[in-house]
Design a protein around this motif. Sequence first.
Motif, PDB file in Angstrom:
ATOM      1  N   LYS A  32       0.989 -14.949  -0.706  1.00  0.00           N
ATOM      2  CA  LYS A  32       2.180 -15.303   0.053  1.00  0.00           C
ATOM      3  C   LYS A  32       3.030 -14.040   0.196  1.00  0.00           C
ATOM      4  O   LYS A  32       2.972 -13.165  -0.647  1.00  0.00           O
ATOM      5  N   LEU A  33       3.810 -13.974   1.254  1.00  0.00           N
ATOM      6  CA  LEU A  33       4.706 -12.837   1.434  1.00  0.00           C
ATOM      7  C   LEU A  33       6.019 -13.129   0.733  1.00  0.00           C
ATOM      8  O   LEU A  33       6.646 -14.158   0.977  1.00  0.00           O
ATOM      9  N   ARG A  34       6.408 -12.238  -0.158  1.00  0.00           N
ATOM     10  CA  ARG A  34       7.699 -12.363  -0.840  1.00  0.00           C
ATOM     11  C   ARG A  34       8.637 -11.319  -0.238  1.00  0.00           C
ATOM     12  O   ARG A  34       8.269 -10.169  -0.064  1.00  0.00           O
ATOM     13  N   ILE A  35       9.852 -11.740   0.080  1.00  0.00           N
ATOM     14  CA  ILE A  35      10.910 -10.822   0.471  1.00  0.00           C
ATOM     15  C   ILE A  35      11.997 -10.898  -0.588  1.00  0.00           C
ATOM     16  O   ILE A  35      12.308 -11.984  -1.089  1.00  0.00           O
ATOM     17  N   TYR A  36      12.532  -9.733  -0.942  1.00  0.00           N
ATOM     18  CA  TYR A  36      13.639  -9.696  -1.887  1.00  0.00           C
ATOM     19  C   TYR A  36      14.545  -8.522  -1.555  1.00  0.00           C
ATOM     20  O   TYR A  36      14.168  -7.622  -0.802  1.00  0.00           O
ATOM     21  N   ILE A  37      15.739  -8.563  -2.086  1.00  0.00           N
ATOM     22  CA  ILE A  37      16.765  -7.574  -1.807  1.00  0.00           C
ATOM     23  C   ILE A  37      16.999  -6.730  -3.054  1.00  0.00           C
ATOM     24  O   ILE A  37      17.120  -7.263  -4.151  1.00  0.00           O
ATOM     25  N   LEU A  38      17.080  -5.400  -2.852  1.00  0.00           N
ATOM     26  CA  LEU A  38      17.440  -4.476  -3.926  1.00  0.00           C
ATOM     27  C   LEU A  38      18.690  -3.719  -3.526  1.00  0.00           C
ATOM     28  O   LEU A  38      18.906  -3.448  -2.336  1.00  0.00           O
ATOM     29  N   GLY A  39      19.497  -3.356  -4.516  1.00  0.00           N
ATOM     30  CA  GLY A  39      20.629  -2.479  -4.252  1.00  0.00           C
ATOM     31  C   GLY A  39      20.121  -1.080  -3.975  1.00  0.00           C
ATOM     32  O   GLY A  39      19.109  -0.656  -4.518  1.00  0.00           O
ATOM     33  N   GLY A  40      20.794  -0.369  -3.088  1.00  0.00           N
ATOM     34  CA  GLY A  40      20.400   0.998  -2.768  1.00  0.00           C
ATOM     35  C   GLY A  40      20.139   1.159  -1.283  1.00  0.00           C
ATOM     36  O   GLY A  40      20.459   0.293  -0.486  1.00  0.00           O
ATOM     37  N   ILE A  74      18.923 -15.564  -5.116  1.00  0.00           N
ATOM     38  CA  ILE A  74      19.921 -14.502  -4.952  1.00  0.00           C
ATOM     39  C   ILE A  74      19.680 -13.748  -3.647  1.00  0.00           C
ATOM     40  O   ILE A  74      20.612 -13.488  -2.890  1.00  0.00           O
ATOM     41  N   SER A  75      18.422 -13.426  -3.357  1.00  0.00           N
ATOM     42  CA  SER A  75      18.114 -12.739  -2.103  1.00  0.00           C
ATOM     43  C   SER A  75      18.386 -13.632  -0.906  1.00  0.00           C
ATOM     44  O   SER A  75      18.828 -13.160   0.143  1.00  0.00           O
ATOM     45  N   LEU A  76      18.150 -14.927  -1.056  1.00  0.00           N
ATOM     46  CA  LEU A  76      18.363 -15.851   0.052  1.00  0.00           C
ATOM     47  C   LEU A  76      19.810 -15.844   0.535  1.00  0.00           C
ATOM     48  O   LEU A  76      20.064 -15.914   1.736  1.00  0.00           O
ATOM     49  N   GLN A  77      20.748 -15.700  -0.375  1.00  0.00           N
ATOM     50  CA  GLN A  77      22.150 -15.710   0.047  1.00  0.00           C
ATOM     51  C   GLN A  77      22.466 -14.564   1.010  1.00  0.00           C
ATOM     52  O   GLN A  77      23.375 -14.676   1.830  1.00  0.00           O
ATOM     53  N   TYR A  78      21.724 -13.470   0.942  1.00  0.00           N
ATOM     54  CA  TYR A  78      21.932 -12.345   1.848  1.00  0.00           C
ATOM     55  C   TYR A  78      21.150 -12.491   3.157  1.00  0.00           C
ATOM     56  O   TYR A  78      21.429 -11.793   4.123  1.00  0.00           O
ATOM     57  N   LEU A  79      20.143 -13.356   3.160  1.00  0.00           N
ATOM     58  CA  LEU A  79      19.238 -13.467   4.301  1.00  0.00           C
ATOM     59  C   LEU A  79      19.319 -14.792   5.048  1.00  0.00           C
ATOM     60  O   LEU A  79      18.643 -14.974   6.051  1.00  0.00           O
ATOM     61  N   ASP A  80      20.120 -15.706   4.557  1.00  0.00           N
ATOM     62  CA  ASP A  80      20.181 -17.043   5.140  1.00  0.00           C
ATOM     63  C   ASP A  80      20.473 -16.974   6.640  1.00  0.00           C
ATOM     64  O   ASP A  80      21.400 -16.296   7.072  1.00  0.00           O
ATOM     65  N   GLY A  81      19.657 -17.641   7.421  1.00  0.00           N
ATOM     66  CA  GLY A  81      19.810 -17.642   8.874  1.00  0.00           C
ATOM     67  C   GLY A  81      19.072 -16.518   9.567  1.00  0.00           C
ATOM     68  O   GLY A  81      19.111 -16.406  10.787  1.00  0.00           O
ATOM     69  N   GLY A  82      18.384 -15.677   8.807  1.00  0.00           N
ATOM     70  CA  GLY A  82      17.691 -14.521   9.367  1.00  0.00           C
ATOM     71  C   GLY A  82      16.315 -14.836   9.916  1.00  0.00           C
ATOM     72  O   GLY A  82      15.842 -15.980   9.874  1.00  0.00           O
ATOM     73  N   LYS A  83      15.681 -13.802  10.420  1.00  0.00           N
ATOM     74  CA  LYS A  83      14.350 -13.933  11.002  1.00  0.00           C
ATOM     75  C   LYS A  83      13.504 -12.741  10.557  1.00  0.00           C
ATOM     76  O   LYS A  83      13.966 -11.604  10.582  1.00  0.00           O
ATOM     77  N   ILE A  84      12.264 -13.020  10.144  1.00  0.00           N
ATOM     78  CA  ILE A  84      11.308 -11.989   9.748  1.00  0.00           C
ATOM     79  C   ILE A  84      10.314 -11.814  10.886  1.00  0.00           C
ATOM     80  O   ILE A  84       9.707 -12.778  11.352  1.00  0.00           O
ATOM     81  N   ASP A  85      10.119 -10.576  11.304  1.00  0.00           N
ATOM     82  CA  ASP A  85       9.176 -10.252  12.375  1.00  0.00           C
ATOM     83  C   ASP A  85       8.247  -9.160  11.882  1.00  0.00           C
ATOM     84  O   ASP A  85       8.477  -8.551  10.829  1.00  0.00           O
ATOM     85  N   TYR A  86       7.202  -8.920  12.624  1.00  0.00           N
ATOM     86  CA  TYR A  86       6.286  -7.817  12.346  1.00  0.00           C
ATOM     87  C   TYR A  86       6.128  -7.045  13.644  1.00  0.00           C
ATOM     88  O   TYR A  86       5.850  -7.642  14.693  1.00  0.00           O
ATOM     89  N   ILE A  87       6.343  -5.722  13.562  1.00  0.00           N
ATOM     90  CA  ILE A  87       6.229  -4.898  14.763  1.00  0.00           C
ATOM     91  C   ILE A  87       5.255  -3.754  14.540  1.00  0.00           C
ATOM     92  O   ILE A  87       5.058  -3.298  13.414  1.00  0.00           O
ATOM     93  N   GLU A  88       4.661  -3.328  15.634  1.00  0.00           N
ATOM     94  CA  GLU A  88       3.822  -2.134  15.659  1.00  0.00           C
ATOM     95  C   GLU A  88       4.315  -1.299  16.833  1.00  0.00           C
ATOM     96  O   GLU A  88       4.355  -1.777  17.960  1.00  0.00           O
ATOM     97  N   ASN A  89       4.734  -0.041  16.540  1.00  0.00           N
ATOM     98  CA  ASN A  89       5.195   0.847  17.596  1.00  0.00           C
ATOM     99  C   ASN A  89       4.899   2.292  17.200  1.00  0.00           C
ATOM    100  O   ASN A  89       4.179   2.531  16.230  1.00  0.00           O
TER     101      ASN A  89
END
Length: 114
Positions: A32-40, A74-89
């Motif tokens: 599964k793809l996990r997304i999380y937020i780090l400070g920095g 905790i990460s969800l609170q920063y991403l709520d309502g967002g969208k994950i995409d994948y791009i190639e350019n």
Amino acid sequence: MKSIINHHIQLTNNAVKKIKNFTLIKKNKNLKLRIYILGGGCSGFTYQFIFEEKINKDDIVIQKEDVYLIIDPISLQYLDGGKIDYIENLEGSKFIVYNPNAKNTCGCGASFNI
């Protein structure tokens, strides 16, 4: 598996296709793809992505078709309502986040602040 909640973050069709392709290449449909937020990062917080099987008891699971995105509360609170995409350019290929909560983002889109 934890209950599946599909309204917090959207996965685009390109993101779903990339996740499916990765699980096929690795011959592991449990990834599964996990997304999380780090400070920095240059804008304060950075988006991090990793493929893994483990789902923690407090994780939120988002499903589209037969792929899963996992995120900690905790990460969800920063991403709520967002969208994950994948791009190639010309700059390369990557998962990107469209985050309605971000006040500022860096030029490469890898970091943000609130």
